[in-house]
Design an enzyme around this catalytic site. Structure first.
Site, PDB file in Angstrom:
ATOM      1  N   GLY A 240     -28.307  75.906 -60.782  1.00  0.00           N
ATOM      2  CA  GLY A 240     -28.611  76.998 -59.881  1.00  0.00           C
ATOM      3  C   GLY A 240     -28.913  78.291 -60.610  1.00  0.00           C
ATOM      4  O   GLY A 240     -29.853  79.002 -60.267  1.00  0.00           O
TER       5      GLY A 240
ATOM      6  N   SER B  32     -28.921  63.119 -56.992  1.00  0.00           N
ATOM      7  CA  SER B  32     -28.475  62.712 -58.328  1.00  0.00           C
ATOM      8  C   SER B  32     -28.761  61.230 -58.514  1.00  0.00           C
ATOM      9  O   SER B  32     -28.823  60.462 -57.534  1.00  0.00           O
ATOM     10  CB  SER B  32     -26.973  62.976 -58.488  1.00  0.00           C
ATOM     11  OG  SER B  32     -26.470  62.338 -59.655  1.00  0.00           O
TER      12      SER B  32
ATOM     13  N   TYR C  14     -18.406  60.774 -54.875  1.00  0.00           N
ATOM     14  CA  TYR C  14     -19.455  61.709 -55.305  1.00  0.00           C
ATOM     15  C   TYR C  14     -20.826  61.074 -55.099  1.00  0.00           C
ATOM     16  O   TYR C  14     -21.746  61.695 -54.539  1.00  0.00           O
ATOM     17  CB  TYR C  14     -19.268  62.086 -56.771  1.00  0.00           C
ATOM     18  CG  TYR C  14     -20.429  62.879 -57.343  1.00  0.00           C
ATOM     19  CD1 TYR C  14     -20.682  64.180 -56.937  1.00  0.00           C
ATOM     20  CD2 TYR C  14     -21.289  62.303 -58.284  1.00  0.00           C
ATOM     21  CE1 TYR C  14     -21.752  64.906 -57.439  1.00  0.00           C
ATOM     22  CE2 TYR C  14     -22.359  63.021 -58.804  1.00  0.00           C
ATOM     23  CZ  TYR C  14     -22.592  64.313 -58.378  1.00  0.00           C
ATOM     24  OH  TYR C  14     -23.653  65.018 -58.874  1.00  0.00           O
TER      25      TYR C  14
END
Length: 290
Positions: free
Chosen positions: A1, A128, A158
Site C-alpha cells: 500500500g 494472493s 488466510y
C-alpha cells in the site's frame, strides 16, 4: 500500500490513503512526501477494518470528501492481515475473513455510485497466490464452520480470505461492467513488507530468535521488493489498455501477467453465494449511504 501510494503521488495523482491511526497516517504522508519529487496531493484517513460499524462509518465520511472532489477514478483494496492467531471480531466474524474480505465488500459497494459518475473507473482487489491454499469448501459459507476454532489453521483461513477476494472481484466485475467500471484482481507476489509480522511471531514462538532470524533472512532473499511488486497493482489501476481492450474480471500476477486461478476462483455459483453470504453478515443486508 505504501509503495502504491508513493508511486501514484509521484505521478501527480491525488491520493487518499487509509491507516489504523492518525499517527500512522501522518508518518506515512511525511515519508511519501519526502521520498518523491511528484507534485501530487495526498491525504490520510483512519480506518479500522475489523468492525462493520466503523467501516460503514468511514464510507460515509469518505463519501463526503469524494463528493467534494467530484470524482473517484481508482479504488485499490489492498489492506489485509495474514496468519493471525484465531480471533473473532466484535461482529463475531473470523478475523481474516472480516478484515480481508467483508470490509472490502462494504467499501466497494458503498462507493460504486461515485465510481460510476467518474467512469471509466477501476477497482483493483489485492488477492494472493495463497487463494490456492484454502479450506475444503473453498470458502465456508456457514458461520459456524467459518468461526470454528477447533479446525482453525492460520494459513488456510488466510487463503480462504484471499479466495474470497478473488471471488468477489469476479462477481463484482460482472455486475458493474455495464457502468463502465473495470474490476480486476491481482496477486502481488510475496513482498517484503510487515504483512508477515504474524509469521515471524509464530517462528519466534516455535523456535526462538534463531528461527525468526532465519525466516526473515530467507524471506528477504526470495521476496519481491515493493518497488517491483507494485507494478502488478499499477497495471490494472492505470494502464490505458484496461479500457481500450475491455479488461475486467481478470487475475494478474508478477509482473502484471494475466494468470489462471484455482477451480474455486472460477466457480460462478460460489461467487454468487459468497456475495449473498457476505450481505447477510453486513448489518442485515444494508450498506448505509448518505
Amino acid at each position: 500500500g505504501f509503495e502504491t501510494a508513493r508511486v501514484l503521488f509521484g505521478k501527480n495523482a491525488h491520493v487518499i490513503i487509509t491507516c489504523r491511526s492518525k499517527t500512522k497516517c501522518e508518518d506515512t504522508i511525511n515519508k511519501i512526501s519526502k521520498s518523491s519529487e511528484g507534485k501530487g496531493q495526498i491525504e490520510g484517513t483512519v480506518l479500522e477494518l475489523s468492525s462493520i460499524r466503523k467501516v460503514q462509518q468511514w464510507v460515509q465520511e469518505i463519501r463526503v470528501r469524494l463528493l467534494e472532489l467530484k470524482r473517484l477514478d481508482v479504488l485499490i483494496l489492498s489492506a489485509g492481515v495474514m496468519d493471525v492467531p484465531f480471533t473473532l471480531t466484535e461482529d463475531q466474524i473470523e478475523y481474516h475473513f472480516a478484515v480481508n474480505h467483508v470490509s472490502h465488500f462494504i467499501i466497494a459497494n458503498g462507493l460504486l455510485d461515485i465510481l460510476e459518475s467518474s467512469s471509466p473507473s477501476r477497482i483493483v482487489i489485492v488477492s494472493s497466490v495463497n487463494h490456492l491454499l484454502t479450506t475444503r469448501e473453498g470458502v465456508y459459507l456457514d458461520i459456524n464452520k467459518l468461526n470454528n476454532e477447533d479446525s482453525y489453521l492460520r494459513q488456510f483461513w488466510y487463503g480462504q480470505s484471499k479466495l474470497a477476494n478473488l471471488l468477489f472481484s469476479n462477481e463484482l466485475s460482472k455486475r458493474v461492467i455495464n457502468k463502465n467500471i473495470f474490476v480486476n484482481a491481482i496477486n502481488p507476489g510475496a513482498v517484503n513488507t510487515n504483512l508477515y509480522r504474524h509469521v515471524y511471531d509464530l517462528m519466534q514462538y516455535i523456535g526462538g530468535d534463531w528461527l525468526e532470524i532465519l525466516c526473515k533472512t530467507f524471506f528477504k532473499i526470495v521476496m519481491w521488493e515493493p518497488s517491483r511488486a507494485v507494478l502488478t497493482i499499477l497495471f490494472p489501476a492505470t494502464s490505458p489498455l484496461i479500457e481500450k481492450e475491455k479488461i475486467y474480471g481478470r487475475y494478474f500476477t508478477p509482473i502484471a501477467r494475466e494468470f489462471y486461478t484455482s477451480s474455486w476462483g472460477n466457480d460462478e455459483d460460489l461467487q454468487r453465494n459468497l456475495w449473498s453470504f457476505t450481505e447477510s453478515l453486513v448489518n442485515k443486508n444494508v450498506i448505509t449511504k448518505d
